[in-house]
Design a protein around this motif. Structure first.
Motif, mmCIF file in Angstrom:
data_model
loop_
_atom_site.group_PDB
_atom_site.id
_atom_site.type_symbol
_atom_site.label_atom_id
_atom_site.label_comp_id
_atom_site.label_asym_id
_atom_site.label_seq_id
_atom_site.Cartn_x
_atom_site.Cartn_y
_atom_site.Cartn_z
ATOM 1 N N PHE A 23 9.503 6.407 -1.385
ATOM 2 C CA PHE A 23 9.567 7.014 -2.706
ATOM 3 C C PHE A 23 9.380 8.523 -2.601
ATOM 4 O O PHE A 23 8.455 9.005 -1.937
ATOM 5 N N PRO A 51 -4.720 -0.928 -3.766
ATOM 6 C CA PRO A 51 -3.797 -1.843 -3.086
ATOM 7 C C PRO A 51 -2.807 -2.537 -4.014
ATOM 8 O O PRO A 51 -1.905 -3.223 -3.547
ATOM 9 N N GLY A 52 -2.986 -2.387 -5.319
ATOM 10 C CA GLY A 52 -2.061 -2.995 -6.266
ATOM 11 C C GLY A 52 -2.545 -4.343 -6.784
ATOM 12 O O GLY A 52 -3.298 -5.063 -6.118
ATOM 13 N N THR A 53 -2.101 -4.663 -7.999
ATOM 14 C CA THR A 53 -2.352 -5.973 -8.624
ATOM 15 C C THR A 53 -1.012 -6.534 -9.057
ATOM 16 O O THR A 53 -0.292 -5.890 -9.819
ATOM 17 N N ARG A 54 -0.699 -7.721 -8.566
ATOM 18 C CA ARG A 54 0.547 -8.370 -8.987
ATOM 19 C C ARG A 54 0.253 -9.269 -10.169
ATOM 20 O O ARG A 54 -0.521 -10.223 -10.054
ATOM 21 N N PHE A 105 7.841 9.652 -9.998
ATOM 22 C CA PHE A 105 8.471 9.020 -8.850
ATOM 23 C C PHE A 105 9.964 8.827 -9.048
ATOM 24 O O PHE A 105 10.444 8.626 -10.161
ATOM 25 N N GLY A 106 10.688 8.835 -7.918
ATOM 26 C CA GLY A 106 12.053 8.351 -7.918
ATOM 27 C C GLY A 106 12.051 6.834 -7.850
ATOM 28 O O GLY A 106 10.996 6.192 -7.778
ATOM 29 N N THR A 107 13.241 6.261 -7.851
ATOM 30 C CA THR A 107 13.361 4.804 -7.893
ATOM 31 C C THR A 107 13.255 4.153 -6.522
ATOM 32 O O THR A 107 13.204 2.929 -6.428
ATOM 33 N N GLY A 115 13.604 -1.434 -8.739
ATOM 34 C CA GLY A 115 14.637 -0.478 -9.116
ATOM 35 C C GLY A 115 14.182 0.633 -10.035
ATOM 36 O O GLY A 115 14.999 1.447 -10.466
ATOM 37 N N MET A 116 12.874 0.691 -10.336
ATOM 38 C CA MET A 116 12.421 1.704 -11.295
ATOM 39 C C MET A 116 11.283 2.567 -10.757
ATOM 40 O O MET A 116 10.740 3.393 -11.479
ATOM 41 N N GLY A 117 10.901 2.378 -9.530
ATOM 42 C CA GLY A 117 9.827 3.190 -8.983
ATOM 43 C C GLY A 117 8.512 2.910 -9.683
ATOM 44 O O GLY A 117 8.309 1.858 -10.291
ATOM 45 N N LEU A 118 7.602 3.868 -9.614
ATOM 46 C CA LEU A 118 6.317 3.754 -10.295
ATOM 47 C C LEU A 118 6.349 4.626 -11.544
ATOM 48 O O LEU A 118 6.775 5.782 -11.495
ATOM 49 N N TYR A 155 -5.517 7.160 -12.724
ATOM 50 C CA TYR A 155 -4.208 6.866 -13.297
ATOM 51 C C TYR A 155 -3.899 5.372 -13.147
ATOM 52 O O TYR A 155 -4.322 4.750 -12.178
ATOM 53 N N VAL A 188 3.861 -5.017 -10.816
ATOM 54 C CA VAL A 188 2.771 -4.680 -9.904
ATOM 55 C C VAL A 188 2.117 -3.410 -10.433
ATOM 56 O O VAL A 188 2.797 -2.421 -10.703
ATOM 57 N N GLN A 245 0.829 -1.198 0.000
ATOM 58 C CA GLN A 245 0.000 0.000 0.000
ATOM 59 C C GLN A 245 0.867 1.253 0.000
ATOM 60 O O GLN A 245 1.828 1.345 0.756
ATOM 61 N N GLN A 290 4.875 -0.748 -11.301
ATOM 62 C CA GLN A 290 6.035 -0.685 -10.423
ATOM 63 C C GLN A 290 6.928 -1.881 -10.689
ATOM 64 O O GLN A 290 6.495 -3.024 -10.570
ATOM 65 N N TYR A 306 -0.365 3.084 -12.921
ATOM 66 C CA TYR A 306 1.085 3.033 -12.842
ATOM 67 C C TYR A 306 1.523 1.577 -12.805
ATOM 68 O O TYR A 306 0.780 0.706 -12.349
ATOM 69 N N PHE A 333 -4.396 5.777 -3.568
ATOM 70 C CA PHE A 333 -3.900 4.627 -4.303
ATOM 71 C C PHE A 333 -4.698 3.374 -3.957
ATOM 72 O O PHE A 333 -5.121 3.182 -2.813
ATOM 73 N N PHE A 347 -0.594 -0.317 -10.078
ATOM 74 C CA PHE A 347 -1.317 0.514 -9.108
ATOM 75 C C PHE A 347 -2.251 1.468 -9.827
ATOM 76 O O PHE A 347 -1.881 2.099 -10.823
#
Lengths: 115, 115
Positions: free
Chosen positions: A91, B108-111, A105-107, B40-43, B33, B88, A44, B37, B35, B106, B90
């Motif tokens: 982040f 909760p995300g989907t993997r 966003f940053g990494t 190493g690359m953020g969102l 939106y 993942v 989250q 994730q 995004y 945001f 978002f």
């Protein structure tokens, strides 16, 4: 184009100590927001703190504070009295104060807290 | 209020299969939106919408399509999934009034894993 850079992939801190996470950004705009988000293992996204670019005063939320240097385009997060529950990915993010509310966003920085 | 919900929470696909991710918000927000994730690359922003019936490309739109037929729902489609889309995902929403700070919410995300 705006960019956000977090140069510390990982940081660690002892419980009750203080740690500072770094963030720099690049923009030609004068009005914008900067954010720090926390992402615990639950995934989250949690807003930690927000800074409006037009405000000279640094934002503070309990144990969390920022050092906002607009001219240097730097936005660091200081966590005081670190707790085990602070362990997470952090982040840094940028958003214009107009338009679409898109976040850049940053990494991320993974923070470990040791007892 | 449920806030922002995402369906499903987890999914495994085979290369070439299609699927749709659903983001739903019950806050009457105008802006939504998607995004992704990656380590190493953020969102990174895939697509976004500033109102019912509108969509626009973000930073990494290739291989995805979106639709916003109802204000409360924002769908992200993968027509022919590729392993590079393992990530993942978002969803995020905000009220969307210009020049006023709008908090972002945001999901909760989907993997998603593509084999």
């Amino acid at each position: 184009a705006q960019t956000v850079t977090q140069s510390q992939p990982e940081m660690s801190v002892q419980e009750a100590e203080t740690v500072t996470l770094s963030c720099t950004y690049d923009t030609s705009e004068s009005d914008y927001y900067l954010f720090w988000y926390k992402q615990p293992p639950s995934r989250q996204m949690i807003l930690v703190i927000r800074q409006e670019a037009y405000k000279q005063q640094n934002a503070t939320e309990n144990r969390f504070s920022v050092n906002f240097q607009k001219a240097a385009k730097s936005f660091s997060l200081k966590i005081s009295d670190s707790q085990l529950g602070d362990a997470a990915m952090y982040f840094c993010a940028y958003r214009l104060d107009r338009g679409t509310d898109k976040l850049i966003f940053g990494t991320g920085t993974r923070l470990q807290v040791f007892p | 209020n449920a806030g922002v919900t995402q369906t499903p929470k987890f999914r495994v696909l085979k290369t070439g299969q299609s699927m749709t991710l659903l983001c739903a918000q019950d806050m009457n927000h105008e802006y939504m939106y998607w995004y992704r994730q990656d380590p190493g690359m953020g969102l990174r922003l895939i697509h976004y919408s500033v109102g019912e019936g509108t969509t626009a490309k973000g930073e990494v739109p290739d291989g995805y399509n979106v639709s916003r037929l109802k204000k409360q729902n924002f769908l992200l489609g993968l027509e022919s999934a590729a392993p590079s889309q393992t990530s993942v995902y978002f969803c995020d929403s905000s009220r969307g009034l210009d020049r006023i700070y709008n908090e972002q919410f945001f999901g909760p995300g989907t993997r998603l894993t593509v084999l």
